[in-house]
Design a protein around this motif. Structure first.
Motif, PDB file in Angstrom:
ATOM      1  N   GLU A   1      51.126  50.494  42.362  1.00  0.00           N
ATOM      2  CA  GLU A   1      51.777  49.335  41.760  1.00  0.00           C
ATOM      3  C   GLU A   1      50.907  48.088  41.892  1.00  0.00           C
ATOM      4  O   GLU A   1      50.755  47.313  40.934  1.00  0.00           O
ATOM      5  CB  GLU A   1      53.139  49.101  42.415  1.00  0.00           C
ATOM      6  CG  GLU A   1      53.908  47.938  41.823  1.00  0.00           C
ATOM      7  CD  GLU A   1      55.266  47.753  42.477  1.00  0.00           C
ATOM      8  OE1 GLU A   1      56.256  47.608  41.750  1.00  0.00           O
ATOM      9  OE2 GLU A   1      55.323  47.761  43.728  1.00  0.00           O
ATOM     10  N   ASP A   2      50.330  47.889  43.073  1.00  0.00           N
ATOM     11  CA  ASP A   2      49.488  46.711  43.294  1.00  0.00           C
ATOM     12  C   ASP A   2      48.254  46.742  42.392  1.00  0.00           C
ATOM     13  O   ASP A   2      47.895  45.734  41.777  1.00  0.00           O
ATOM     14  CB  ASP A   2      49.072  46.648  44.763  1.00  0.00           C
ATOM     15  CG  ASP A   2      48.237  45.416  45.069  1.00  0.00           C
ATOM     16  OD1 ASP A   2      48.763  44.300  44.912  1.00  0.00           O
ATOM     17  OD2 ASP A   2      47.058  45.562  45.438  1.00  0.00           O
ATOM     18  N   GLU A   3      47.603  47.892  42.317  1.00  0.00           N
ATOM     19  CA  GLU A   3      46.416  48.026  41.472  1.00  0.00           C
ATOM     20  C   GLU A   3      46.778  47.840  40.003  1.00  0.00           C
ATOM     21  O   GLU A   3      46.023  47.232  39.234  1.00  0.00           O
ATOM     22  CB  GLU A   3      45.772  49.398  41.699  1.00  0.00           C
ATOM     23  CG  GLU A   3      44.379  49.554  41.115  1.00  0.00           C
ATOM     24  CD  GLU A   3      43.312  48.802  41.885  1.00  0.00           C
ATOM     25  OE1 GLU A   3      42.218  48.590  41.313  1.00  0.00           O
ATOM     26  OE2 GLU A   3      43.551  48.419  43.055  1.00  0.00           O
ATOM     27  N   ALA A   4      47.932  48.370  39.594  1.00  0.00           N
ATOM     28  CA  ALA A   4      48.387  48.219  38.210  1.00  0.00           C
ATOM     29  C   ALA A   4      48.651  46.757  37.878  1.00  0.00           C
ATOM     30  O   ALA A   4      48.272  46.273  36.799  1.00  0.00           O
ATOM     31  CB  ALA A   4      49.644  49.052  37.974  1.00  0.00           C
ATOM     32  N   ASN A   5      49.299  46.046  38.783  1.00  0.00           N
ATOM     33  CA  ASN A   5      49.579  44.627  38.549  1.00  0.00           C
ATOM     34  C   ASN A   5      48.296  43.837  38.346  1.00  0.00           C
ATOM     35  O   ASN A   5      48.218  42.963  37.474  1.00  0.00           O
ATOM     36  CB  ASN A   5      50.371  44.041  39.725  1.00  0.00           C
ATOM     37  CG  ASN A   5      51.804  44.523  39.766  1.00  0.00           C
ATOM     38  OD1 ASN A   5      52.323  45.021  38.771  1.00  0.00           O
ATOM     39  ND2 ASN A   5      52.447  44.396  40.915  1.00  0.00           N
ATOM     40  N   GLN A   6      47.280  44.158  39.157  1.00  0.00           N
ATOM     41  CA  GLN A   6      46.001  43.471  39.026  1.00  0.00           C
ATOM     42  C   GLN A   6      45.341  43.763  37.685  1.00  0.00           C
ATOM     43  O   GLN A   6      44.581  42.937  37.166  1.00  0.00           O
ATOM     44  CB  GLN A   6      45.066  43.874  40.165  1.00  0.00           C
ATOM     45  CG  GLN A   6      45.516  43.382  41.532  1.00  0.00           C
ATOM     46  CD  GLN A   6      44.540  43.743  42.632  1.00  0.00           C
ATOM     47  OE1 GLN A   6      43.327  43.560  42.486  1.00  0.00           O
ATOM     48  NE2 GLN A   6      45.038  44.264  43.744  1.00  0.00           N
ATOM     49  N   ALA A   7      45.633  44.940  37.131  1.00  0.00           N
ATOM     50  CA  ALA A   7      45.051  45.320  35.838  1.00  0.00           C
ATOM     51  C   ALA A   7      45.929  44.895  34.665  1.00  0.00           C
ATOM     52  O   ALA A   7      45.596  45.175  33.510  1.00  0.00           O
ATOM     53  CB  ALA A   7      44.826  46.832  35.799  1.00  0.00           C
ATOM     54  N   GLY A   8      47.054  44.237  34.956  1.00  0.00           N
ATOM     55  CA  GLY A   8      47.924  43.756  33.890  1.00  0.00           C
ATOM     56  C   GLY A   8      48.962  44.753  33.408  1.00  0.00           C
ATOM     57  O   GLY A   8      49.485  44.622  32.297  1.00  0.00           O
ATOM     58  N   TYR A   9      49.286  45.736  34.242  1.00  0.00           N
ATOM     59  CA  TYR A   9      50.262  46.762  33.859  1.00  0.00           C
ATOM     60  C   TYR A   9      51.476  46.709  34.780  1.00  0.00           C
ATOM     61  O   TYR A   9      51.361  46.468  35.985  1.00  0.00           O
ATOM     62  CB  TYR A   9      49.649  48.164  33.951  1.00  0.00           C
ATOM     63  CG  TYR A   9      48.623  48.448  32.890  1.00  0.00           C
ATOM     64  CD1 TYR A   9      48.978  49.059  31.689  1.00  0.00           C
ATOM     65  CD2 TYR A   9      47.289  48.103  33.084  1.00  0.00           C
ATOM     66  CE1 TYR A   9      48.029  49.310  30.704  1.00  0.00           C
ATOM     67  CE2 TYR A   9      46.334  48.344  32.103  1.00  0.00           C
ATOM     68  CZ  TYR A   9      46.719  48.947  30.922  1.00  0.00           C
ATOM     69  OH  TYR A   9      45.777  49.190  29.949  1.00  0.00           O
ATOM     70  N   ALA A  10      52.632  46.974  34.197  1.00  0.00           N
ATOM     71  CA  ALA A  10      53.849  47.176  34.979  1.00  0.00           C
ATOM     72  C   ALA A  10      53.950  48.656  35.328  1.00  0.00           C
ATOM     73  O   ALA A  10      53.322  49.501  34.671  1.00  0.00           O
ATOM     74  CB  ALA A  10      55.069  46.746  34.177  1.00  0.00           C
TER      75      ALA A  10
END
Length: 330
Positions: A86-95
């Protein structure tokens, strides 16, 4: 009173420009003069403008969302994995949309179909072999990457850990301390992790000349508890638990039986969580670097979007962390 959300048209009217100019300014398009961009962006912030994700998804055929299917939301290993993803996804602009399968094929299929109905851009899943056919079908139309496990014979890529280095080092450490009879709490043989770890445990034990006894269990606290009680009846001098949940069960069983860990028996567990380090005798661990595994999986899945190739597989090496729980020498 609830007010209607600010739209591009509202900002355009306030600035005296076209809707397309506002849209390009908010996208930081250099075709719009810097002073105009900054003015529009400032007003958008002041008016609390929020992009319409659904409209953007319809226009781009993307939802900027990733589905994650893990076996359990209460297992700290999978919870840590999901948090890292989740954290890595948020940094990449994904929910992220996170759900659990309960190691249950019908529930796995329901979770996958629910994610596909929401048109996620890709899926990360911890698989089990009974779902192989369904997952192969899904992978034909949706980017899919396995994490933590793979399915034998499947073409679906996976990001997994290699338990061999950590497991071998743990057994060597026990052998060096004089242990000759080791108990092992094995994971389910319907998973690649359960199969591989048991195979490696047997192979390394035989290589080191160790006698071994095995409890065939599952990735559950109860299996670790009951399995440890059964192993103790056969008097091993050391026990290795094949995952974190069984490690917790082993700890409870040893405390319940008043066996002094590190003084009357040696214990090795899986996955380096804080509660392993705050035991009376901190637990020696085979660490899989679960956060790294989750982050690599997310990056590899995202890298495949828009391309013609499936996500890339990867292997994360385990390591052995010796602590006081193996100080006992028979």
């Amino acid at each position: 009173m609830v007010t209607a959300p600010t739209t591009l048209r509202d900002i355009a009217q306030a600035c005296g420009v076209s809707v397309s100019t506002v849209s390009r300014a908010l996208a930081n398009n250099p075709a719009i003069a810097k002073k105009t961009r900054e003015s529009i962006q400032s007003l958008a912030k002041e008016l609390d403008y929020r992009p319409n994700a659904q409209a953007r998804a319809l226009k781009s055929s993307r939802t900027d969302a990733i589905g994650v299917v893990i076996p359990s939301l209460i297992n700290p290993f999978f919870a840590a994995m999901a948090a890292a993803i989740e954290d890595e996804a948020n940094q990449a602009g994904y929910a992220t949309i996170i759900t659990s399968s309960g190691e249950n094929t019908p529930k796995m299929e329901e979770a996958i179909e629910a994610l596909r109905a929401r048109q996620v851009d890709g899926i990360l899943a911890v698989p089990h072999s009974d779902s192989a056919e369904m997952l192969e079908h899904v992978a034909r139309s949706t980017p899919l990457l396995f994490v933590d496990r793979y399915i034998e014979g499947s073409n679906i890529p996976a990001v997994v850990s290699n338990s061999a280095p950590g497991l071998k080092a743990a057994l060597q450490a026990l052998a060096e301390r004089g242990h000759r009879k080791v108990g092992y709490l094995a994971g389910p043989q319907t998973t690649s992790t359960g199969l591989e770890r048991l195979k490696e445990f047997r192979s390394f034990s035989e290589e080191l000349g160790l006698e071994y006894i095995i409890h065939h269990g599952g990735y559950l606290h109860e299996e670790g508890f009951l399995g440890t009680q059964k192993l103790l009846a056969q008097k091993p001098t050391a026990i290795i638990a094949g995952d974190s949940m069984m490690t917790f069960g082993a700890l409870e069983a040893l405390y319940r039986e008043h066996v002094d860990i590190g003084k009357q028996i040696a214990l090795v567990g899986f996955d380096d969580f804080v509660f392993m380090r705050i035991q009376p005798a901190p637990v020696s661990i085979i660490d899989q670097s679960v956060e790294e595994m989750g982050r690599i999986a997310l990056r590899n899945l995202v890298a495949s979007f828009g391309g013609k190739s499936p996500p890339q597989s990867a292997v994360v090496e385990t390591r052995f962390i010796p602590r006081e729980s193996i100080d006992f020498s028979p």
